[in-house]
Design a protein around this motif. Sequence first.
Motif, mmCIF file in Angstrom:
data_model
loop_
_atom_site.group_PDB
_atom_site.id
_atom_site.type_symbol
_atom_site.label_atom_id
_atom_site.label_comp_id
_atom_site.label_asym_id
_atom_site.label_seq_id
_atom_site.Cartn_x
_atom_site.Cartn_y
_atom_site.Cartn_z
ATOM 1 N N LYS A 1 52.635 41.877 44.878
ATOM 2 C CA LYS A 1 52.573 40.897 43.780
ATOM 3 C C LYS A 1 51.295 40.071 43.885
ATOM 4 C CE LYS A 1 55.467 37.364 41.594
ATOM 5 N NZ LYS A 1 54.339 36.526 41.248
ATOM 6 N N THR A 2 50.941 39.660 45.082
ATOM 7 C CA THR A 2 49.715 38.891 45.309
ATOM 8 C C THR A 2 48.498 39.715 44.915
ATOM 9 O OG1 THR A 2 50.765 37.662 47.106
ATOM 10 C CG2 THR A 2 48.352 37.650 47.037
ATOM 11 N N TYR A 3 48.464 40.976 45.324
ATOM 12 C CA TYR A 3 47.369 41.876 44.961
ATOM 13 C C TYR A 3 47.257 42.006 43.440
ATOM 14 C CZ TYR A 3 44.872 46.163 43.976
ATOM 15 O OH TYR A 3 44.010 47.072 43.445
ATOM 16 N N ASP B 1 48.269 39.920 41.153
ATOM 17 C CA ASP B 1 47.816 38.645 40.589
ATOM 18 C C ASP B 1 46.294 38.498 40.732
ATOM 19 O OD1 ASP B 1 50.449 38.063 39.980
ATOM 20 O OD2 ASP B 1 50.713 36.636 41.632
ATOM 21 N N ILE B 2 45.766 38.853 41.908
ATOM 22 C CA ILE B 2 44.318 38.773 42.145
ATOM 23 C C ILE B 2 43.575 39.757 41.250
ATOM 24 C CG2 ILE B 2 42.500 39.229 43.850
ATOM 25 C CD1 ILE B 2 44.512 38.143 45.969
ATOM 26 N N LYS B 3 44.073 40.985 41.177
ATOM 27 C CA LYS B 3 43.457 42.015 40.342
ATOM 28 C C LYS B 3 43.422 41.571 38.879
ATOM 29 C CE LYS B 3 45.941 45.395 39.265
ATOM 30 N NZ LYS B 3 46.510 45.850 38.095
ATOM 31 N N ASP B 4 44.525 41.039 38.385
ATOM 32 C CA ASP B 4 44.581 40.577 37.001
ATOM 33 C C ASP B 4 43.579 39.453 36.747
ATOM 34 O OD1 ASP B 4 46.583 42.426 36.528
ATOM 35 O OD2 ASP B 4 48.216 40.948 36.583
ATOM 36 N N LYS B 5 43.441 38.550 37.703
ATOM 37 C CA LYS B 5 42.493 37.440 37.556
ATOM 38 C C LYS B 5 41.061 37.957 37.530
ATOM 39 C CE LYS B 5 41.850 33.069 37.128
ATOM 40 N NZ LYS B 5 42.197 32.447 35.861
ATOM 41 N N VAL B 6 40.732 38.915 38.394
ATOM 42 C CA VAL B 6 39.389 39.509 38.406
ATOM 43 C C VAL B 6 39.119 40.205 37.076
ATOM 44 C CG1 VAL B 6 37.932 41.291 39.466
ATOM 45 C CG2 VAL B 6 39.232 39.714 40.903
ATOM 46 N N PHE B 7 40.092 40.966 36.596
ATOM 47 C CA PHE B 7 39.918 41.646 35.307
ATOM 48 C C PHE B 7 39.694 40.633 34.190
ATOM 49 C CE2 PHE B 7 42.197 45.989 35.995
ATOM 50 C CZ PHE B 7 41.325 46.273 37.031
ATOM 51 N N GLU B 8 40.431 39.534 34.236
ATOM 52 C CA GLU B 8 40.263 38.481 33.227
ATOM 53 C C GLU B 8 38.877 37.880 33.289
ATOM 54 O OE1 GLU B 8 41.826 33.950 32.719
ATOM 55 O OE2 GLU B 8 43.344 35.420 33.304
ATOM 56 N N ILE B 9 38.412 37.552 34.486
ATOM 57 C CA ILE B 9 37.085 36.964 34.669
ATOM 58 C C ILE B 9 35.990 37.910 34.217
ATOM 59 C CG2 ILE B 9 35.411 36.204 36.419
ATOM 60 C CD1 ILE B 9 37.868 35.040 37.964
ATOM 61 N N GLU B 10 36.148 39.183 34.530
ATOM 62 C CA GLU B 10 35.123 40.192 34.205
ATOM 63 C C GLU B 10 35.269 40.707 32.765
ATOM 64 O OE1 GLU B 10 32.541 41.087 36.102
ATOM 65 O OE2 GLU B 10 33.187 39.643 37.606
ATOM 66 N N GLY B 11 36.300 40.309 32.079
ATOM 67 C CA GLY B 11 36.520 40.767 30.708
ATOM 68 C C GLY B 11 36.905 42.218 30.625
ATOM 69 N N ILE B 12 37.572 42.724 31.655
ATOM 70 C CA ILE B 12 38.002 44.116 31.702
ATOM 71 C C ILE B 12 39.428 44.199 31.176
ATOM 72 C CG2 ILE B 12 38.466 46.077 33.211
ATOM 73 C CD1 ILE B 12 36.436 44.852 35.186
ATOM 74 N N GLU B 13 39.640 45.138 30.245
ATOM 75 C CA GLU B 13 40.993 45.337 29.735
ATOM 76 C C GLU B 13 41.753 46.240 30.681
ATOM 77 O OE1 GLU B 13 41.510 46.252 25.627
ATOM 78 O OE2 GLU B 13 39.633 45.275 25.105
ATOM 79 N N LYS B 14 43.029 45.975 30.807
ATOM 80 C CA LYS B 14 43.876 46.777 31.701
ATOM 81 C C LYS B 14 44.227 48.087 31.062
ATOM 82 C CE LYS B 14 46.137 42.621 33.104
ATOM 83 N NZ LYS B 14 47.361 41.965 33.340
#
Length: 75
Positions: free
Chosen positions: A58-60, A62-75
Motif C-alpha cells: 500500500k505504501t509503495y 501511494d508513493i508510485k501514485d504521487k510520483v505519477f501525479e507529480i510527473e503528469g503520467i497517466e496510470k
Amino acid sequence: MNLSNEDFKQLLKNAELSKLSFSELLGTSYQGVNNWGTNGRDYPYWVKSWLENYIKAKTYDDIKDKVFEIEGIEK
C-alpha cells in the motif's frame, strides 16, 4: 512468535483496515477473524507477515501514485 491482540490491532490500524474489511480481503468470515486471539485461539501464523506485506504494498502504491501525479503520467 504468537501475535498479541494489541499487535494485531496496531497492524490493522497501520494497514487502515477494520476486521470486517480484512475478512473481506481474505474471503473469510468476519466472525472467524473476530474469534482470533480469544478463548485461547492463536492468530494464524501468516497473519502478521500478510499484514506487514499489505502495508508495504500500500505504501509503495501511494508513493508510485504521487510520483505519477507529480510527473503528469497517466496510470
